[in-house]
Every structure is written in C-alpha cells, then in structure tokens.
Design an enzyme around this catalytic site. Structure first.
Site, PDB file in Angstrom:
ATOM      1  CB  CYS A 247      61.090   3.153  43.513  1.00  0.00           C
ATOM      2  SG  CYS A 247      60.929   1.499  44.231  1.00  0.00           S
TER       3      CYS A 247
HETATM    4  N1  LIG Z   1      65.023  -2.819  40.975  1.00  0.00           N
HETATM    5  C1  LIG Z   1      64.791  -3.564  42.087  1.00  0.00           C
HETATM    6  N2  LIG Z   1      64.688  -4.904  42.001  1.00  0.00           N
HETATM    7  C2  LIG Z   1      64.440  -5.648  43.105  1.00  0.00           C
HETATM    8  N3  LIG Z   1      64.311  -5.125  44.354  1.00  0.00           N
HETATM    9  C3  LIG Z   1      64.429  -3.793  44.492  1.00  0.00           C
HETATM   10  C4  LIG Z   1      64.648  -2.946  43.372  1.00  0.00           C
HETATM   11  N4  LIG Z   1      64.708  -1.664  43.814  1.00  0.00           N
HETATM   12  C5  LIG Z   1      64.532  -1.705  45.151  1.00  0.00           C
HETATM   13  N5  LIG Z   1      64.378  -2.974  45.569  1.00  0.00           N
HETATM   14  C6  LIG Z   1      64.194  -3.434  46.963  1.00  0.00           C
HETATM   15  O1  LIG Z   1      64.014  -2.298  47.824  1.00  0.00           O
HETATM   16  C7  LIG Z   1      65.171  -2.142  48.667  1.00  0.00           C
HETATM   17  C8  LIG Z   1      65.451  -0.694  48.908  1.00  0.00           C
HETATM   18  O2  LIG Z   1      65.849  -0.094  47.703  1.00  0.00           O
HETATM   19  P1  LIG Z   1      66.230   1.431  47.573  1.00  0.00           P
HETATM   20  O3  LIG Z   1      66.735   1.957  48.868  1.00  0.00           O
HETATM   21  O4  LIG Z   1      67.083   1.549  46.361  1.00  0.00           O
HETATM   22  O5  LIG Z   1      64.871   2.194  47.381  1.00  0.00           O
HETATM   23  S1  LIG Z   1      63.726   2.093  46.300  1.00  0.00           S
HETATM   24  O6  LIG Z   1      62.987   0.832  46.603  1.00  0.00           O
HETATM   25  O7  LIG Z   1      64.321   2.076  44.962  1.00  0.00           O
HETATM   26  O8  LIG Z   1      62.861   3.284  46.527  1.00  0.00           O
HETATM   27  C9  LIG Z   1      66.259  -2.893  47.928  1.00  0.00           C
HETATM   28  O9  LIG Z   1      67.344  -3.205  48.773  1.00  0.00           O
HETATM   29  P2  LIG Z   1      68.760  -3.761  48.187  1.00  0.00           P
HETATM   30  O10 LIG Z   1      68.625  -5.254  48.195  1.00  0.00           O
HETATM   31  O11 LIG Z   1      69.767  -3.268  49.166  1.00  0.00           O
HETATM   32  O12 LIG Z   1      68.952  -3.230  46.805  1.00  0.00           O
HETATM   33  C10 LIG Z   1      65.480  -4.092  47.461  1.00  0.00           C
HETATM   34  O13 LIG Z   1      65.165  -4.952  48.542  1.00  0.00           O
END
Ligand SMILES: Nc1ncnc2c1ncn2[C@@H]1O[C@H](COP(=O)(O)OS(=O)(=O)O)[C@@H](OP(=O)(O)O)[C@H]1O
Length: 280
Positions: A247
């Site tokens: 992202c």
């Molecule tokens: N919106 C938002 N807010 C805060 N942090 C975020 C966000 N999107 C991604 N992350 C961080 O990235 C980790 C991996 O997320 P994803 O596998 O969903 O991938 S991506 O980052 O959206 O591409 C994700 O891991 P998780 O804690 O398991 O959600 C976070 O560490």
C-alpha cells in the site's frame, strides 16, 4: 532532507541485533524491543498478525506491572470496512492500549476526501491515493507523536517483498521497524489468536484473509489459501487483478513524497494554463 529520528543504532549494530535475534520467539523479540528501543509504537490495521503482537505486548506489560507499554497508530483511510474500524476501538478498549487514529489531511469522511482530491482516486492515480491515505498520515503521526520506532505486522511468509524481511530494519528516514512475528506462518498466527481468545475481524470468518480498504479487498479464492498452498494466497484478495502488492506504507517515503509533489505541481500548472485559479 529531514530525517525522522536520530539513529539509535549504527548499521553494524543493526546487523548484530538481527544476528542476536535470529531464531528468537516473538515474545523475546518484543521484550528486546521494550528494553532497548526508544519511542516505540505499534502501527496496525488490526490484521491477525498485529493483533497477536498486541496481545503479546499486553501480556508482557502485565508481567512488568505496566498497563500497556506500546501505544497504537491506526491510519484510518476513510475506506476501511466498518468491521475494521469497530475492531480498532474494541482492541484498544480490551487491551487498554492508547489508540492514535490518523485520517488524510483536510478530510474526515469519504465525501470530504472526494471533494478535496476527486472521486475514486484509487482508480485514477493509486500512488497519489496511497500517499494521501497512508504515507502522509503516517509521517504526520510519527512527527507529532515523536515516534522513533514501530512494531509492524509483516511476516516473511506473506511473500513478495516481505520474503526478505529482517527482524529489525531502519528505513530511509531513520525509523526503526520491528517485525516480531516475522517467522510465523498464517496458521501459527491463527492458532495463537484462537488459543488466547484475541478479538479479530469478523470478516475473517466470511473467507477474507488480508483486509484493507473495501474497494481493494476481496475474498481470495479458497484454493489459493488452502493449507497445501502454505501462505501464498494470504494476500491474494488485495488489489485483485493488479500487479500491486503493497500500500505504500512500507515503500521509500521520500520517493513517494517526491512523486506525489511532482504530480501535484504538474496538475496545478495544467489548471493554471487553462485559466483556473488553483490554491497550492
Ligand atoms: N491502515 C494502517 N494503519 C496502521 N498500520 C498499517 C495500516 N495498514 C498496514 N499497516 C501496517 O502494515 C502491516 C501489514 O499490513 P497489510 O498486510 O495489510 O499490508 S499493507 O501495508 O496494507 O500493504 C500491518 O500489520 P497488522 O498490524 O497485522 O495490521 C501494520 O503493521
């Protein structure tokens, strides 16, 4: 060029830390981070991996007679599923973890975002969309809160760019990223979540795996997520049909910012050439 944080560790120290932390459990990695890293927050979209880390941090905090030692940062893109924003509040309340939610600049709802930046920006210019909903709000959070390091929920088994992750990384801004569940599989994470009764996104039980914005998240094909296929399909429901697999949050911040500003300048010049009075 401004850097976010004065380096807490030299590159040689980071290499040594990664050697020392190789083969350690997520809890051991988190304990190391709590003892050694200043300005530590957890950045999470409340995916299963982040939730497991949150539960572990809560238990470690209790062992240390603390309430919850790592505040949370959630980047609310304004396009998350309601289940995700509800879960953010529930998880923060359950674990007494301070929650810092950041939304895009000058927008607090999809309609105000669209009034400011145009309709369906994720279709017309996905890099600018990523910059506006994730990259810029994250940088704002880091600066306002004095964040020097973040725990993330990325794992090697999620594949693509993540296959080469290190336990501790320092990005181009000097921001430290700690990836405590780096070596776990999706199955190990889910087993921990079930065993410890960690609250999770109800969309998982409907067949979703990795959950982001509603407009770019689909249920992956069940054959892609079957156990014989390992974790290969875990993120197959994100940006389906596109080459994209990240992202922007984990890409080079300065490159993302430069590209966004360049596009913005060009758009303003075109508008001005057409006699439109644009506020920069
Ligand atoms: N919106 C938002 N807010 C805060 N942090 C975020 C966000 N999107 C991604 N992350 C961080 O990235 C980790 C991996 O997320 P994803 O596998 O969903 O991938 S991506 O980052 O959206 O591409 C994700 O891991 P998780 O804690 O398991 O959600 C976070 O560490």
């Amino acid at each position: 060029m401004t850097t976010l944080a004065s380096p807490q560790f030299s590159p040689e120290e980071i290499d040594q830390i990664n050697r020392d932390l190789a083969g350690k459990t997520p809890q051991e990695i988190l304990n190391w981070a709590l003892d050694n890293v200043k300005g530590l927050y957890q950045t999470t979209a409340f995916g299963l991996t982040g939730l497991a880390a949150l539960d572990m941090i809560s238990k470690i905090s209790l062992e240390r007679n603390e309430i919850h030692m790592v505040p949370l940062i959630f980047l609310d893109t304004l396009y998350h599923f309601k289940e995700t924003t509800d879960l953010a509040q529930l998880a923060s309340d359950t674990y007494l973890a301070p929650l810092h939610t950041y939304t895009p600049q000058n927008a607090s709802s999809p309609s105000s975002f669209e009034a400011e930046y145009g309709p369906r920006l994720w279709e017309t210019d996905e890099d600018s969309y990523d910059y506006l909903v994730k990259v810029e709000p994250a940088q704002r959070a880091y600066e306002e809160l004095g964040v020097k390091a973040v725990v993330t929920g990325r794992r090697k088994s999620q594949g693509e760019e993540r296959a080469g992750l290190k336990v501790v990384e320092v990005d181009e801004r000097g921001l430290i990223k700690v990836n405590p569940l780096i070596e776990w599989s999706f199955g190990q994470v889910k087993e921990y979540i079930d065993k410890e009764n960690v609250p999770y996104n109800p969309l998982l039980d409907q067949g979703y795996r990795s959950i982001g914005d509603w407009h770019s998240t689909a249920k992956p094909d069940p054959s892609a997520t079957s156990s014989s296929n390992g974790d290969a399909g875990e993120r197959a429901g994100r940006w389906q049909g596109k080459k994209k697999s990240e992202c922007g949050l984990h890409k080079d911040y300065f490159q993302m910012k430069r590209a966004f500003e360049e596009k913005r300048r060009e758009a303003v010049e075109v508008a001005q050439d057409n006699g439109v009075d644009v506020q920069v």
